[in-house]
Design a protein around this motif. Structure first.
Motif, PDB file in Angstrom:
ATOM      1  N   LYS A   1       0.670  -1.210  -0.387  1.00 50.76           N
ATOM      2  CA  LYS A   1       0.365   0.325   0.094  1.00 50.76           C
ATOM      3  C   LYS A   1       0.527   1.169  -0.299  1.00 50.76           C
ATOM      4  CE  LYS A   1      -4.120  -2.090   2.155  1.00 50.76           C
ATOM      5  NZ  LYS A   1      -4.953  -1.763   3.614  1.00 50.76           N
ATOM      6  N   ILE A   2       0.280   2.573   0.053  1.00 49.00           N
ATOM      7  CA  ILE A   2       1.009   3.654  -0.373  1.00 49.00           C
ATOM      8  C   ILE A   2       0.902   4.540   0.802  1.00 49.00           C
ATOM      9  CG2 ILE A   2       0.530   6.138  -1.212  1.00 49.00           C
ATOM     10  CD1 ILE A   2      -0.742   4.804  -3.599  1.00 49.00           C
ATOM     11  N   ASN A   3       1.628   4.670   1.997  1.00 48.87           N
ATOM     12  CA  ASN A   3       2.600   4.967   2.724  1.00 48.87           C
ATOM     13  C   ASN A   3       2.409   6.480   2.749  1.00 48.87           C
ATOM     14  OD1 ASN A   3       3.862   5.555   5.375  1.00 48.87           O
ATOM     15  ND2 ASN A   3       5.058   4.720   5.008  1.00 48.87           N
ATOM     16  N   GLU A   4       1.148   6.792   3.942  1.00 52.61           N
ATOM     17  CA  GLU A   4       0.348   8.285   3.490  1.00 52.61           C
ATOM     18  C   GLU A   4       1.197   9.362   4.440  1.00 52.61           C
ATOM     19  OE1 GLU A   4      -3.865   8.329   3.333  1.00 52.61           O
ATOM     20  OE2 GLU A   4      -4.187   6.643   1.457  1.00 52.61           O
ATOM     21  N   ASP A   5       1.819   8.291   5.398  1.00 53.31           N
ATOM     22  CA  ASP A   5       2.504   9.827   6.597  1.00 53.31           C
ATOM     23  C   ASP A   5       3.700  10.041   6.134  1.00 53.31           C
ATOM     24  OD1 ASP A   5       3.856  10.023   9.686  1.00 53.31           O
ATOM     25  OD2 ASP A   5       4.658   8.248   9.545  1.00 53.31           O
ATOM     26  N   GLU A   6       3.547  11.373   6.583  1.00 53.19           N
ATOM     27  CA  GLU A   6       4.209  12.622   5.622  1.00 53.19           C
ATOM     28  C   GLU A   6       5.628  12.020   6.130  1.00 53.19           C
ATOM     29  OE1 GLU A   6       2.454  16.233   7.408  1.00 53.19           O
ATOM     30  OE2 GLU A   6       1.002  16.063   6.343  1.00 53.19           O
ATOM     31  N   ASP A   7       5.912  11.642   7.078  1.00 53.89           N
ATOM     32  CA  ASP A   7       7.109  11.706   8.072  1.00 53.89           C
ATOM     33  C   ASP A   7       8.213  10.701   7.486  1.00 53.89           C
ATOM     34  OD1 ASP A   7       6.789  14.029   9.181  1.00 53.89           O
ATOM     35  OD2 ASP A   7       6.798  12.676  10.863  1.00 53.89           O
ATOM     36  N   ALA A   8       7.529   9.275   6.610  1.00 55.71           N
ATOM     37  CA  ALA A   8       7.725   7.924   6.746  1.00 55.71           C
ATOM     38  C   ALA A   8       9.004   8.465   5.570  1.00 55.71           C
ATOM     39  CB  ALA A   8       6.692   7.254   5.883  1.00 55.71           C
ATOM     40  N   LYS A   9       9.993   7.594   5.402  1.00 54.48           N
ATOM     41  CA  LYS A   9      10.834   7.030   4.664  1.00 54.48           C
ATOM     42  C   LYS A   9      10.561   6.534   3.979  1.00 54.48           C
ATOM     43  CE  LYS A   9      13.670   3.542   7.127  1.00 54.48           C
ATOM     44  NZ  LYS A   9      14.968   3.082   7.610  1.00 54.48           N
ATOM     45  N   ASP A  10       9.501   5.562   3.813  1.00 53.15           N
ATOM     46  CA  ASP A  10       9.592   5.075   2.553  1.00 53.15           C
ATOM     47  C   ASP A  10       8.318   4.996   1.772  1.00 53.15           C
ATOM     48  OD1 ASP A  10      11.657   3.013   2.806  1.00 53.15           O
ATOM     49  OD2 ASP A  10      10.785   2.117   4.069  1.00 53.15           O
ATOM     50  N   PRO A  11       8.179   4.666   0.777  1.00 52.84           N
ATOM     51  CA  PRO A  11       6.909   5.477  -0.205  1.00 52.84           C
ATOM     52  C   PRO A  11       5.420   4.580   0.136  1.00 52.84           C
ATOM     53  CG  PRO A  11       8.314   4.767  -1.614  1.00 52.84           C
ATOM     54  CD  PRO A  11       8.952   5.078  -1.063  1.00 52.84           C
ATOM     55  N   MET A  12       5.995   2.844   0.011  1.00 56.37           N
ATOM     56  CA  MET A  12       5.438   1.748   0.167  1.00 56.37           C
ATOM     57  C   MET A  12       5.309   1.470   1.506  1.00 56.37           C
ATOM     58  SD  MET A  12       3.528   2.499  -2.995  1.00 56.37           S
ATOM     59  CE  MET A  12       2.399   1.155  -3.151  1.00 56.37           C
ATOM     60  N   TYR A  13       4.537   0.710   2.194  1.00 61.81           N
ATOM     61  CA  TYR A  13       4.071  -0.490   2.916  1.00 61.81           C
ATOM     62  C   TYR A  13       3.289  -1.400   2.536  1.00 61.81           C
ATOM     63  CZ  TYR A  13      -0.116   0.874   5.139  1.00 61.81           C
ATOM     64  OH  TYR A  13      -1.199   1.340   5.530  1.00 61.81           O
ATOM     65  N   THR A  14       3.967  -3.104   3.618  1.00 63.43           N
ATOM     66  CA  THR A  14       2.976  -4.056   3.387  1.00 63.43           C
ATOM     67  C   THR A  14       2.507  -4.371   4.830  1.00 63.43           C
ATOM     68  OG1 THR A  14       4.804  -4.443   1.856  1.00 63.43           O
ATOM     69  CG2 THR A  14       3.369  -6.148   2.650  1.00 63.43           C
ATOM     70  N   LEU A  15       1.362  -4.528   4.304  1.00 63.61           N
ATOM     71  CA  LEU A  15       0.282  -5.049   5.229  1.00 63.61           C
ATOM     72  C   LEU A  15       0.437  -6.990   4.720  1.00 63.61           C
ATOM     73  CD1 LEU A  15      -1.787  -4.934   7.961  1.00 63.61           C
ATOM     74  CD2 LEU A  15      -3.417  -4.434   6.115  1.00 63.61           C
ATOM     75  N   VAL A  16      -0.032  -7.330   6.562  1.00 61.23           N
ATOM     76  CA  VAL A  16       0.709  -9.088   5.998  1.00 61.23           C
ATOM     77  C   VAL A  16      -0.609  -9.043   7.003  1.00 61.23           C
ATOM     78  CG1 VAL A  16       0.995 -11.843   6.153  1.00 61.23           C
ATOM     79  CG2 VAL A  16       2.815  -8.924   5.588  1.00 61.23           C
ATOM     80  N   THR A  17      -2.085  -9.947   6.254  1.00 57.47           N
ATOM     81  CA  THR A  17      -3.619 -10.631   6.902  1.00 57.47           C
ATOM     82  C   THR A  17      -3.054 -11.620   7.116  1.00 57.47           C
ATOM     83  OG1 THR A  17      -4.162 -10.048   5.467  1.00 57.47           O
ATOM     84  CG2 THR A  17      -4.173  -8.733   7.148  1.00 57.47           C
ATOM     85  N   PHE A  18      -4.031 -12.711   8.191  1.00 63.10           N
ATOM     86  CA  PHE A  18      -4.203 -13.649   8.151  1.00 63.10           C
ATOM     87  C   PHE A  18      -5.772 -14.347   6.766  1.00 63.10           C
ATOM     88  CE2 PHE A  18      -6.615 -17.558   9.776  1.00 63.10           C
ATOM     89  CZ  PHE A  18      -5.737 -19.070   9.571  1.00 63.10           C
ATOM     90  N   VAL A  19      -5.056 -15.215   6.349  1.00 61.79           N
ATOM     91  CA  VAL A  19      -6.553 -15.779   5.171  1.00 61.79           C
ATOM     92  C   VAL A  19      -7.552 -17.257   6.488  1.00 61.79           C
ATOM     93  CG1 VAL A  19      -7.293 -16.228   3.423  1.00 61.79           C
ATOM     94  CG2 VAL A  19      -5.405 -15.177   3.262  1.00 61.79           C
ATOM     95  N   GLU A  20      -8.011 -16.732   6.261  1.00 62.53           N
ATOM     96  CA  GLU A  20      -9.007 -17.938   7.181  1.00 62.53           C
ATOM     97  C   GLU A  20      -9.443 -19.004   5.761  1.00 62.53           C
ATOM     98  OE1 GLU A  20     -10.966 -19.776   9.936  1.00 62.53           O
ATOM     99  OE2 GLU A  20     -10.234 -17.616  10.116  1.00 62.53           O
TER     100      GLU A  20
END
Length: 117
Positions: free
Chosen positions: A79-98
């Protein structure tokens, strides 16, 4: 990292944790699983900022720190990182699949790319 690293992307992937738990102290198994999942997400989606969902964390610790599941099916969303102070433009969210309980649970499925319409 080219242009494709800055595009949102979603993968569904099975991670075999049992292979990585060899020679790991019993009380450190579930915390090590979290590190293994983070490393896999970094390698697959090319982001250094990886966030673990609370449901995935609860699933890894359901039988305690000594007995995590052998395999886990996860959805990784870049996903796109919307935090202004973030050093990376993207982050990864890992969720569990039932997955359904039973003999053929779908853990052997290959990695699939999920397209958003």
């Amino acid at each position: 990292m080219g242009r494709e690293a800055h595009v949102p992307k979603t993968l569904e992937h099975t991670i075999n944790l049992h292979r990585k738990m060899e020679n790991v102290k019993a009380t450190r198994r579930a915390p090590r699983c979290i590190k293994v999942i983070k490393k896999a997400a970094q390698q697959l989606l090319h982001t250094s900022d990886v966030r673990i969902d609370t449901n995935l964390n609860k699933e890894l610790f359901t039988k305690g720190a000594k007995h995590p599941p052998n395999r886990v099916r996860v959805k990784m969303q870049r996903k796109i990182n919307e935090d202004e102070d973030a050093k990376d433009p993207m982050y990864t969210l890992v969720t569990f699949v039932e997955i359904p309980k039973g003999r053929n649970r779908g853990l052997g499925k290959p990695t699939t790319l999920i397209t958003e319409d």
